[in-house]
Design an enzyme around this catalytic site. Structure first.
Site, PDB file in Angstrom:
ATOM      1  CE  LYS A 213     -55.916  52.719  44.534  1.00 23.14           C
ATOM      2  NZ  LYS A 213     -55.844  52.179  43.160  1.00 23.14           N
TER       3      LYS A 213
ATOM      4  CG  HIS B 134     -52.923  50.482  41.163  1.00 24.35           C
ATOM      5  ND1 HIS B 134     -53.995  51.254  40.775  1.00 24.35           N
ATOM      6  CD2 HIS B 134     -51.971  51.347  41.603  1.00 24.35           C
ATOM      7  CE1 HIS B 134     -53.707  52.528  40.956  1.00 24.35           C
ATOM      8  NE2 HIS B 134     -52.489  52.617  41.461  1.00 24.35           N
TER       9      HIS B 134
ATOM     10  CG  ASP C 231     -67.917  38.194  58.580  1.00 25.59           C
ATOM     11  OD1 ASP C 231     -66.768  38.009  59.017  1.00 25.59           O
ATOM     12  OD2 ASP C 231     -68.863  38.567  59.298  1.00 25.59           O
TER      13      ASP C 231
END
Length: 238
Positions: free
Chosen positions: A149, A147, A154
């Protein structure tokens, strides 16, 4: 006793005054340059998208609550990547962000994606398209959802640097973008969402370590396209 004013000592005083003025101006310039470098070398933003505040302009939006502003901000950061883009996303159906991630891969940036198993079957899923185009994808094989996100930019400098002329300068620590938002049309166009964008070393390292921990976990499979799965870059805009 007052100093007798002569042409010589007047010239001396003017020279000292000018030297002091020039020195002051130079120090002010140095301070401004340092402040500008610090401003460009550090990012720490917290954005809240509100459906009621969206302006519907695709470009040049300065309303930080508008999804167009947030998308352009995310796009500029990913387009500025010179080393790596690591995406760890529960649901990824935004074709616009799919294009940005694919573009990073095509210019030679190292791109990796961790996705939830069920996201492959989501309408307009970008996972299959990105995998077909050569981007490695992994999926945790657990009963619960992956779940997370977040997106890292870089944070892995083990690869060759890809110079991007005119692109946004990414801070030396790298950047993490994280919050409530899945990379979906609904999240970008309709929901009330939040997004934190930061180059804070503590947060960047924590998320980078979490990505690597999932990527290297024995219970994480390489992506295998399932029969009947659909996905494409033009299926769902934003």
């Amino acid at each position: 006793m007052m100093e007798k004013l002569t042409v010589n000592n007047l010239s001396s005083h003017l020279f000292k005054y000018n030297a002091l003025l020039v020195g002051t101006v130079f120090l002010m310039w140095l301070y401004k340059q340092h402040a500008n470098r610090k401003k460009h070398s550090e990012i720490d933003e917290l954005l809240f998208m509100k459906r009621t505040d969206c302006c519907k302009r695709e470009n040049n939006c300065d309303n930080e609550h508008c999804y167009n502003y947030v998308f352009q901000r995310m796009k500029s950061l990913i387009d500025g990547a010179q080393y790596s883009v690591y995406v760890c996303m529960n649901i990824f159906t935004s074709a616009s962000l799919g294009e940005v991630v694919l573009r990073a891969h095509q210019r030679g940036v190292l791109v990796k994606i961790i996705a939830n198993y069920s996201t492959e079957y989501a309408s307009g899923s970008q996972i299959t398209m990105l995998h077909i185009n050569g981007i490695p994808v992994k999926q945790p094989k657990t009963h619960g959802h992956m779940h997370h996100k977040f997106c890292l930019i870089d944070t892995d400098k083990s690869t060759k640097k890809i110079v991007v002329p005119g692109a946004l300068r990414i801070p030396s620590n790298g950047v993490v973008m994280t919050g409530s938002m899945n990379w979906t049309f609904q999240a970008m166009d309709q929901n009330w969402e939040n997004l934190r964008i930061t180059s804070d070393k503590f947060f960047v390292e924590k998320f980078h370590n979490e990505f690597n921990a999932i990527w290297n976990n024995a219970n994480v499979d390489d992506f295998r396209r399932q029969s009947g799965s659909k996905g494409g870059i033009n299926q769902q805009r934003n």
